[in-house]
Motif scaffolding. Structure first.
Motif, PDB file in Angstrom:
ATOM      1  N   THR A   1       0.843  -1.192   0.000  1.00  0.00           N
ATOM      2  CA  THR A   1       0.000   0.000   0.000  1.00  0.00           C
ATOM      3  C   THR A   1       0.874   1.236   0.000  1.00  0.00           C
ATOM      4  O   THR A   1       1.787   1.366   0.820  1.00  0.00           O
TER       5      THR A   1
ATOM      6  N   VAL B   1       0.613   5.342   0.150  1.00  0.00           N
ATOM      7  CA  VAL B   1      -0.265   6.469   0.461  1.00  0.00           C
ATOM      8  C   VAL B   1       0.307   7.743  -0.156  1.00  0.00           C
ATOM      9  O   VAL B   1       1.492   8.047  -0.003  1.00  0.00           O
TER      10      VAL B   1
ATOM     11  N   ARG C   1     -10.612   9.727   1.278  1.00  0.00           N
ATOM     12  CA  ARG C   1      -9.652   8.685   0.916  1.00  0.00           C
ATOM     13  C   ARG C   1     -10.149   7.889  -0.293  1.00  0.00           C
ATOM     14  O   ARG C   1     -11.306   7.455  -0.335  1.00  0.00           O
TER      15      ARG C   1
ATOM     16  N   ALA D   1      -9.150   4.565  -2.636  1.00  0.00           N
ATOM     17  CA  ALA D   1      -8.341   3.383  -2.932  1.00  0.00           C
ATOM     18  C   ALA D   1      -8.276   3.231  -4.439  1.00  0.00           C
ATOM     19  O   ALA D   1      -9.296   3.021  -5.100  1.00  0.00           O
TER      20      ALA D   1
ATOM     21  N   ALA E   1      -7.349   0.347   4.341  1.00  0.00           N
ATOM     22  CA  ALA E   1      -7.164   1.732   3.891  1.00  0.00           C
ATOM     23  C   ALA E   1      -8.349   2.622   4.246  1.00  0.00           C
ATOM     24  O   ALA E   1      -8.249   3.842   4.159  1.00  0.00           O
TER      25      ALA E   1
ATOM     26  N   VAL F   1      -3.342   4.583  -2.182  1.00  0.00           N
ATOM     27  CA  VAL F   1      -4.375   5.258  -1.392  1.00  0.00           C
ATOM     28  C   VAL F   1      -4.100   6.761  -1.474  1.00  0.00           C
ATOM     29  O   VAL F   1      -3.047   7.243  -1.038  1.00  0.00           O
TER      30      VAL F   1
ATOM     31  N   ARG G   1      -5.128  10.504  -0.388  1.00  0.00           N
ATOM     32  CA  ARG G   1      -5.837  11.253   0.641  1.00  0.00           C
ATOM     33  C   ARG G   1      -5.904  12.727   0.229  1.00  0.00           C
ATOM     34  O   ARG G   1      -4.869  13.349  -0.033  1.00  0.00           O
TER      35      ARG G   1
END
Length: 278
Positions: free
Chosen positions: A5, A7, A23, A25, A49, A272, A274
């Motif tokens: 993952t 971010v 958020r 994915a 996530a 992910v 944000r």
């Protein structure tokens, strides 16, 4: 192997306050790959996530060894985690074109009293199943996501070679037309091809999520990806964020493989994103 993952934080003054911390994915280029039984490892990573939406930017299925059932089982499970938005990649495009060509051949044969060839599983059936599950399949269209009194837009662009009901191929996606319908709103584009970054930036999209490059397939230390379809050797856009003006494009390294070339120094990736209000 389990997906890693990654971010990525994106800040903009255009992000509505209600969407601060939103958020996404981002999944791309799964190519019918399964991470564990019924994709349990990938689904676990998505749940961890805590996404507000799941964005899938093409090549969910593979046109060379297609398994619609694997894709549908995954999509149904992902939709139970968060709403899913999906755009077509070049592999779905190839399947859609083959399905349309098969229908033309079958119609021609029937009209002339000839034996029609047995059709392959129809891509149209796959799309109808996605609709039944509740997936937002975005064919050159936009949807609004709302929080409190605020909203943002998600625009999905078809692959340039996706077959239109009436029209010639290839064509060029036109995000400007869709963005111009609501230019004051923070807009996310879901597409497949990073090599079209200039068109996304010219349209002044805020955020663009794409795949297709597979991270350059083989990643070289201090250099990056070796090869990407549509870009060739040492691709300019292979992984991570790129900026032009107010537009940020995030390129996923993808999850599946592009046989027969292996992935080297290039782990499968769940991105992910944000959002933050600057």
């Amino acid at each position: 192997m389990k997906p890693m993952t990654h971010v990525i934080d994106i800040a903009s003054a255009r992000v509505p306050a209600a969407f601060d911390g939103f958020r996404i994915a981002h999944i791309s280029d799964l190519h019918n790959t399964s991470f564990g039984t019924r994709n349990e490892h990938l689904l676990h990573a998505i749940r961890a996530a805590r996404p507000d939406i799941v964005a899938i930017t093409g090549d969910l299925v593979d046109s060379r060894h297609t398994d619609y059932d694997v894709a549908l089982v995954f999509m149904a499970a992902a939709e139970r985690i968060a709403p899913v938005c999906y755009v077509m990649g070049n592999h779905e495009t190839r399947l859609a074109r083959h399905a349309r060509e098969a229908r033309v051949v079958a119609t021609y044969a029937r009209e002339r009293g000839m034996a029609a060839p047995e059709p392959d599983p129809d891509f149209g059936d796959f799309e109808r199943a996605l609709d039944t599950i509740g997936i937002h399949v975005l064919h050159d269209r936009a949807i609004r996501l709302r929080r409190d009194d605020a909203h943002l837009r998600v625009i999905g662009l078809d692959d340039p070679r996706y077959p239109e009901p009436h029209g010639n191929l290839p064509r060029h996606p036109d995000p400007s037309r869709l963005i111009a319908q609501d230019p004051a709103t923070y807009t996310i584009i879901l597409a497949h091809r990073p090599e079209l970054f200039s068109s996304y930036a010219q349209a002044e999209a805020d955020l663009v999520l794409v795949g297709h490059a597979h991270g350059g397939q083989i990643r070289l230390p201090f250099i990056g990806g070796l090869y990407a379809p549509g870009q060739g050797i040492l691709p300019r856009y292979d992984a991570g964020p790129y900026r032009s003006g107010r537009t940020v494009m995030v390129v996923s390294r993808g999850l599946g493989n592009m046989a027969p070339i292996p992935r080297i120094n290039n782990d499968p990736e769940l991105v992910v994103v944000r959002l933050h209000r600057a």
